[in-house]
Write an enzyme that holds these catalytic residues in place. Structure first.
Site, short mmCIF file in Angstrom:
data_model
loop_
_atom_site.label_atom_id
_atom_site.label_comp_id
_atom_site.label_asym_id
_atom_site.label_seq_id
_atom_site.Cartn_x
_atom_site.Cartn_y
_atom_site.Cartn_z
CG ASP A 91 3.58 6.90 8.64
OD1 ASP A 91 4.86 7.02 9.37
OD2 ASP A 91 3.68 6.94 7.57
N GLY B 186 3.49 7.64 -1.67
CA GLY B 186 2.07 8.52 -1.87
C GLY B 186 1.00 7.78 -0.84
CE LYS B 187 2.64 4.34 4.31
NZ LYS B 187 2.21 5.39 5.32
#
Length: 589
Positions: A50, A25-26
């Site tokens: 990311d 859940g970053k």
């Protein structure tokens, strides 16, 4: 007692880096934090570096590498940097001058060495360094939030003098996992400035995001220690997805709550010293501004729409997969997936299932969990099941010692330090462990060999390049064992090898599993099966939060079944910890 997280509790630094393993859940937490800070009056830029980023999905609009205003949210801007595109450009800048001048095998070798995760990470670091250096862009923001911080391994490499020397172009000990950094040499001082900014606690806060689960906490602890060792000490821990049962008579809900609490009680000592906050498990997907705005507010269960039509009901159980593989008399079975998806447990279950079908099975794993001891000591299974454990730490140390013993006499101190750091890369562990696996497979005949945690396509292609070009690859010093040479063709033969990808019915695990499948296909290995593990849809909980989670799984279960997998099965979230043979057998009913 831990406090509920809210962004106003973070240190008021200009830069905030979020880090954590995939699926914790970053990105959602970073986006919700950016939204809250913008609402409070700060002019905020959130940047994702990311490769698995779903920033566009979260905000519901297209983004680019330039700051884009988020619709209907004053003060909030987002930028989606593409490190894979940057890595492609970086590779070509280094390899392009040699095309037509070196044999194709040499070019293929170079390209593969520059195709690993480390190269993507250094490209991501380059991207956000460029952004930070662009004062015309950054001066208009009060705070900049980064979704995904660089690892300690990458930052240590960048700090070594040898990383910027011609040694990397000319060495005969095997090219770095990162590849020659000389293509970025002009930015050496800029990189040093960025690393210094990261370690300045007045300027930067690092937010570690973890789930209250053992594997996630171990990864957060490793990242925290690595980054602390190089001076990034201004750290905060957020435990995301903490669950409190609302139906005390629901067995599944009670067990999930109990399991999380036990994980927190056993969390590593280093993490326990950090300022820690928690966020509750929410019964909805964190996409769209409405969901993000409510992330730090009390959960309104009455507003969660329930759906009685679930795709999980239409998907076969694990036993279907075992019955299909059982039609052969022997072969190699590899379970693959990112950490925390349950691939070790699935490997154990498949091995037991094949034993029940009357086959001889050898299970080889890197997992030291106690339930494997129970399997070994189960007299009813001893006749047809053998188990070997491979300790990654031991194998990596043996491999490092072997490589260093061959090159130590020919390198200066700086060059040797670079090789030592490079040998800490993920690729090194994959190769070292795979060498141990290959020895076991080579000895096994007339049996099924189940391999837990197989190498990625990138590593297999590196090994293949080493054989075809007879050059050093990934510090192997050119010495590819014969058993690996024989195993590579076997892994590519679908009549011999079944590759099983394990995932969870959530956004990031499915995305990462999809990338893993693409990576394997590059190596001409084509997964036959997917296992969707730990599904709340298939578990039939009556807890409203878990029913909401079941609803949110629908999109990802459908994606796996319809778009990604040739064949798939589903495994419910289990009430019991699968810590012995009898409990694992439940998965096969």
């Amino acid at each position: 007692m831990m406090e509920l997280f809210h962004p106003n509790k973070l240190p008021t630094t200009r830069h905030i880096f979020f880090t954590g393993k995939g699926g914790v859940g970053k990105t959602s937490t970073a986006c919700a934090t950016a939204l809250a800070l913008a609402k409070a009056g700060s002019r905020v830029l959130i940047v994702s570096t990311d490769p698995a980023s779903n920033l566009e999905d979260v905000f519901g609009q297209a983004l680019s590498n330039l700051p884009t205003a988020i619709k209907d949210v004053p003060n909030l801007f987002a930028s989606n940097l593409d490190p894979e595109e940057a890595a492609r450009n970086y590779r070509e800048s280094l390899i392009g001058p040699y095309r037509g001048k070196l044999p194709k095998a040499a070019i293929d070798n170079m390209e593969e060495q520059l195709s690993g995760a480390c190269t993507v990470e250094i490209a991501a670091f380059d991207e956000f360094t460029n952004l930070l250096a662009n004062q015309e862009v950054t001066k208009q923001f009060d705070q900049i939030i980064f979704d995904t911080a660089p690892t300690g391994h990458t930052l240590r490499l960048l700090q070594l003098p040898t990383a910027w020397s011609s040694f990397l172009e000319d060495n005969t000990t095997g090219a770095s996992c990162l590849g020659p950094l000389s293509g970025l040499a002009a930015k050496k001082e800029l990189y040093a400035t960025t690393v210094h900014a990261l370690s300045d606690s007045e300027e930067t806060t690092l937010v570690l995001v973890s789930r209250p689960e053992p594997s996630s906490l171990r990864e957060a602890n490793r990242a925290s220690m690595e980054l602390s060792d190089i001076g990034i000490t201004n750290q905060v821990l957020i435990l995301n997805g903490l669950f409190k049962a609302t139906k005390t008579d629901d067995t599944i809900a009670k067990e999930l709550e109990k399991r999380q609490q036990h994980a927190l009680e056993q969390q590593p000592d280093f993490l326990s010293k950090l300022q820690s906050y928690y966020l509750p498990l929410v019964p909805y997907n964190l996409t769209g501004l409405k969901a993000l705005k409510s992330f730090f507010e009390p959960i309104e269960l009455a507003s969660v729409p329930l759906n009685s039509s679930h795709t999980a009901k239409e998907i076969a159980s694990l036993n279907t997969l075992v019955s299909s593989i059982s039609q052969k008399n022997n072969g190699v079975i590899m379970t693959m997936g990112k950490g925390g998806v349950g691939k070790t447990t699935m490997a154990v279950a498949v091995a037991i299932g094949l034993v029940q079908e009357g086959h001889k099975v050898h299970l080889t794993t890197t997992d030291p969990a106690a339930h494997l001891s129970n399997i070994i000591h189960d007299e009813r299974l001893l006749e047809n099941l053998s188990v070997s454990r491979i300790d990654p730490k031991v194998e990596v140390e043996l491999y490092r010692d072997e490589v260093l013993s061959k090159v130590a006499a020919t390198l200066d101190e700086d060059s040797l330090e670079y090789i030592k750091e490079d040998l800490r890369s993920p690729c090194t562990e994959e190769i070292a462990v795979f060498r141990a696996f290959a020895k076991i497979v080579d000895k096994s005949k007339d049996t099924f060999v189940v391999i837990d945690t197989a190498p990625t396509g990138h590593t297999l292609l590196l090994l293949d390049a080493a054989e075809s070009y007879h050059k050093e690859v990934s510090r192997s010093n050119g010495d590819m064992p014969e058993n690996i040479k024989k195993l590579l063709p076997r892994l590519r033969d679908p009549e011999v090898t079944d590759v099983i990808i394990v995932t969870l019915p959530e956004a990031t695990p499915v995305f990462e599993a999809s990338r893993l499948q693409d990576d394997l296909r590059r190596a001409d290995i084509h997964p036959k099966w997917w296992i969707i593990n730990q599904s709340f849809q298939a578990a039939n909980s009556e807890d409203p939060i878990l029913q909401g989670r079941a609803n949110s799984e629908e999109e990802w279960i459908n994606k796996v079944r319809s778009n990604l997998a040739s064949k798939c099965v589903i495994v419910p979230w289990q009430i019991d910890e699968l810590d012995n043979v009898e409990k694992v057998k439940i998965l096969l009913q």
